[in-house]
Write an enzyme that holds these catalytic residues in place. Structure first.
Site, PDB file in Angstrom:
ATOM      1  CG  ASP A 160       0.155  -1.034  12.355  1.00 46.03           C
ATOM      2  OD1 ASP A 160      -1.046  -0.787  12.214  1.00 46.03           O
ATOM      3  OD2 ASP A 160       0.805  -1.727  11.539  1.00 46.03           O
ATOM      4  CG  HIS A 188      -1.127  -3.524   8.929  1.00 44.64           C
ATOM      5  ND1 HIS A 188      -1.070  -2.348   9.621  1.00 44.64           N
ATOM      6  CD2 HIS A 188      -2.000  -3.314   7.918  1.00 44.64           C
ATOM      7  CE1 HIS A 188      -1.867  -1.478   9.055  1.00 44.64           C
ATOM      8  NE2 HIS A 188      -2.449  -2.033   8.009  1.00 44.64           N
TER       9      HIS A 188
HETATM   10  N1  LIG Z   1       0.272  -2.208   5.525  1.00 36.67           N
HETATM   11  C1  LIG Z   1      -0.314  -1.049   5.782  1.00 36.67           C
HETATM   12  O1  LIG Z   1      -0.023  -0.405   6.800  1.00 36.67           O
HETATM   13  C2  LIG Z   1      -1.361  -0.497   4.860  1.00 36.67           C
HETATM   14  C3  LIG Z   1      -1.770  -1.215   3.776  1.00 36.67           C
HETATM   15  N2  LIG Z   1      -2.714  -0.715   2.923  1.00 36.67           N
HETATM   16  C4  LIG Z   1      -3.054  -1.545   1.774  1.00 36.67           C
HETATM   17  O2  LIG Z   1      -2.312  -1.106   0.637  1.00 36.67           O
HETATM   18  C5  LIG Z   1      -2.962  -1.548  -0.549  1.00 36.67           C
HETATM   19  C6  LIG Z   1      -3.057  -0.453  -1.583  1.00 36.67           C
HETATM   20  O3  LIG Z   1      -3.870   0.595  -1.110  1.00 36.67           O
HETATM   21  P1  LIG Z   1      -4.301   1.813  -2.069  1.00 36.67           P
HETATM   22  O4  LIG Z   1      -3.129   2.337  -2.811  1.00 36.67           O
HETATM   23  O5  LIG Z   1      -5.097   2.730  -1.244  1.00 36.67           O
HETATM   24  O6  LIG Z   1      -5.265   1.048  -3.078  1.00 36.67           O
HETATM   25  P2  LIG Z   1      -5.750   1.523  -4.544  1.00 36.67           P
HETATM   26  O7  LIG Z   1      -6.912   0.672  -4.912  1.00 36.67           O
HETATM   27  O8  LIG Z   1      -5.875   2.991  -4.621  1.00 36.67           O
HETATM   28  O9  LIG Z   1      -4.526   1.103  -5.443  1.00 36.67           O
HETATM   29  C7  LIG Z   1      -4.174  -0.214  -5.659  1.00 36.67           C
HETATM   30  C8  LIG Z   1      -3.538  -0.271  -7.019  1.00 36.67           C
HETATM   31  O10 LIG Z   1      -3.010  -1.568  -7.182  1.00 36.67           O
HETATM   32  C9  LIG Z   1      -3.202  -1.938  -8.522  1.00 36.67           C
HETATM   33  N3  LIG Z   1      -3.088  -3.385  -8.601  1.00 36.67           N
HETATM   34  C10 LIG Z   1      -4.013  -4.319  -8.288  1.00 36.67           C
HETATM   35  N4  LIG Z   1      -3.528  -5.547  -8.532  1.00 36.67           N
HETATM   36  C11 LIG Z   1      -2.264  -5.383  -8.979  1.00 36.67           C
HETATM   37  C12 LIG Z   1      -1.255  -6.272  -9.411  1.00 36.67           C
HETATM   38  N5  LIG Z   1      -1.464  -7.590  -9.440  1.00 36.67           N
HETATM   39  N6  LIG Z   1      -0.076  -5.760  -9.816  1.00 36.67           N
HETATM   40  C13 LIG Z   1       0.137  -4.437  -9.820  1.00 36.67           C
HETATM   41  N7  LIG Z   1      -0.787  -3.537  -9.435  1.00 36.67           N
HETATM   42  C14 LIG Z   1      -1.961  -4.006  -9.022  1.00 36.67           C
HETATM   43  C15 LIG Z   1      -4.584  -1.394  -8.866  1.00 36.67           C
HETATM   44  O11 LIG Z   1      -4.774  -1.264 -10.258  1.00 36.67           O
HETATM   45  C16 LIG Z   1      -4.528  -0.042  -8.166  1.00 36.67           C
HETATM   46  O12 LIG Z   1      -4.028   0.982  -9.011  1.00 36.67           O
HETATM   47  C17 LIG Z   1      -4.309  -2.108  -0.073  1.00 36.67           C
HETATM   48  O13 LIG Z   1      -4.181  -3.508   0.077  1.00 36.67           O
HETATM   49  C18 LIG Z   1      -4.474  -1.486   1.297  1.00 36.67           C
HETATM   50  O14 LIG Z   1      -5.336  -2.241   2.110  1.00 36.67           O
HETATM   51  C19 LIG Z   1      -3.260   0.522   3.104  1.00 36.67           C
HETATM   52  C20 LIG Z   1      -2.880   1.282   4.173  1.00 36.67           C
HETATM   53  C21 LIG Z   1      -1.925   0.813   5.147  1.00 36.67           C
HETATM   54  O1  LIG Z   2      -7.362  -0.762   7.192  1.00 38.15           O
HETATM   55  C1  LIG Z   2      -7.106  -0.737   5.976  1.00 38.15           C
HETATM   56  O2  LIG Z   2      -7.655  -1.415   5.112  1.00 38.15           O
HETATM   57  C2  LIG Z   2      -5.987   0.138   5.517  1.00 38.15           C
HETATM   58  C3  LIG Z   2      -4.882  -0.111   6.433  1.00 38.15           C
HETATM   59  O3  LIG Z   2      -4.268  -1.153   6.399  1.00 38.15           O
HETATM   60  C4  LIG Z   2      -4.606   0.860   7.464  1.00 38.15           C
HETATM   61  O4  LIG Z   2      -4.963   2.031   7.327  1.00 38.15           O
HETATM   62  O5  LIG Z   2      -4.008   0.464   8.460  1.00 38.15           O
END
Ligand SMILES: NC(=O)C1=CN([C@@H]2O[C@H](COP(=O)(O)OP(=O)(O)OC[C@H]3O[C@@H](n4cnc5c(N)ncnc54)[C@H](O)[C@@H]3O)[C@@H](O)[C@H]2O)C=CC1
Ligand SMILES: O=C([O-])CC(=O)C(=O)O
Length: 330
Positions: A160, A188
């Site tokens: 952010d 967030h």
């Molecule tokens: N804080 C932030 O600024 C942001 C947060 N996010 C969040 O990050 C997270 C991950 O996003 P992506 O990588 O795109 O998702 P993705 O679905 O591509 O990958 C998530 C991975 O986590 C694994 N997983 C699920 N449960 C698990 C567990 N208990 N232990 C270990 N691994 C586990 C899944 O098998 C998958 O490979 C989501 O919650 C998304 O909303 C995404 C963008 C920004």
């Molecule tokens: O909005 C979502 O789910 C992914 C995220 O956290 C971001 O891009 O800020």
């Protein structure tokens, strides 16, 4: 003298963010280009095969700083001896899904991981929660790790913060490097309060360069809703920019923030800063020094900023109440 290797655990290693993150960690971008890294990847059983593929690619990259890559589906093993935990694995938000829908799906993941960190991580463990809802998940992990100092649990607000810098740079025709002292208060989530009150552009107050209408009607909603806009455009949530922000957060935490600037981490509130109650993990303007985050004190808070902070306190407390009702925290 060569530095000792540091164990870094990445959960959700086979996911989209994991794929963008691991190669940068292995290259030295996370901790410094003289710090060898041991990577522990944690996945659920369905993710193990893909994690193995990523590990093959990590090895094929022949990173001089990469000492080892190990893959686990057991958090106790994955966090054994770990000094940095990047808690990325969670269920990502998909089109049309609101953040609150994620609470139940993800709340259960972060309790056991917090406990594993408590029982097995190194004494200097530093945790960044990326998986959404990040601030609440960080509180869940923290509460399940009573022996780890609370300020070692942080949530990612850096994406952010970086988005806010990018928007202000574009508006003022400047470079991102010209912008200092950006702040994003709170969570967030779409409630967050991006704030240019103390930001400078080439040393000039940002508030002299842009008008209130742009701030209120364009800047704040654009930054706060950027995650949804990326999902709409890409059909998938931000991955490379999220990974990049995670690198920035940990690098600054460990190596210190640059002189004359600050950043935004989501950090533990001890109740003494800007009226934010104790126990929340909240986006504050902060510097890192000696491996610790310190909230920037003494800022004069405008009425608009106060409204933004209060909105985020309320939203954070409501979310914690919801996970409390599910028995995930005290
Ligand atoms: N804080 C932030 O600024 C942001 C947060 N996010 C969040 O990050 C997270 C991950 O996003 P992506 O990588 O795109 O998702 P993705 O679905 O591509 O990958 C998530 C991975 O986590 C694994 N997983 C699920 N449960 C698990 C567990 N208990 N232990 C270990 N691994 C586990 C899944 O098998 C998958 O490979 C989501 O919650 C998304 O909303 C995404 C963008 C920004
Ligand atoms: O909005 C979502 O789910 C992914 C995220 O956290 C971001 O891009 O800020």
């Amino acid at each position: 003298m060569a530095k000792s290797p540091v164990t870094v655990t990445v959960t959700g290693a086979a996911g989209n963010i994991g794929y963008a993150l691991l190669f940068r960690i292995a290259s030295g971008a996370l901790l410094g280009n003289d710090v060898p890294v041991r990577l522990n990847l944690l996945e659920i059983p369905q993710g193990l095969k893909a994690a193995e593929g990523t590990a093959m690619e990590l090895n094929d990259s022949a990173f001089p700083l990469l000492e080892s890559v190990n893959i686990y589906d057991d958090a106790n093993k994955a966090f054994d001896g770990s000094s940095v935990g990047l808690l990325v694995g969670a269920r990502p938000r998909t089109k049309g899904m609101e953040r609150a829908d994620l609470l139940e799906a993800n709340g259960g993941i972060f309790g056991p991981q917090g406990k594993a960190i408590n029982d097995h991580a190194a004494e200097d463990i530093r945790v960044l929660v990326v998986g959404n809802p990040a601030n609440t998940n960080a509180v869940i992990a923290m509460q399940n790790a009573p022996d780890v100092p609370r300020d070692r649990f942080t949530a990612m607000m850096r994406l952010d913060h970086n988005r806010a810098i990018s928007q202000l740079a574009e508006k003022t025709g400047s470079r991102v490097a010209d912008i200092k002292k950006m702040t994003v208060w709170g969570n967030h989530s779409a409630d967050q309060h991006p704030d240019i009150s103390w930001a400078t552009v080439n040393g000039k107050p940002a508030t002299d360069l842009v008008d209130d209408a742009w701030v209120n009607e364009y800047f704040v909603p654009t930054v706060a809703k950027r995650g949804a806009a990326i999902i709409e455009a890409r059909g998938a949530s931000s991955a490379a920019s999220a990974a990049s922000a995670a690198i920035d957060h940990v690098f600054d935490w460990v190596n210190g923030t640059p002189e004359g600037d600050w950043t935004t981490p989501g950090i533990y509130s001890d109740g003494s800063h800007y009226g934010v109650p104790e126990g929340l993990i909240f986006g504050f303007p902060a510097i890192a020094e000696g491996g610790e985050w310190k909230v920037v004190e003494g800022l004069e808070i405008s009425e608009a900023t106060q409204v933004g902070i209060d909105r985020n306190i309320k939203a954070a407390q409501e979310e914690l109440d919801a996970v409390r009702a599910l028995g995930l925290i005290k």
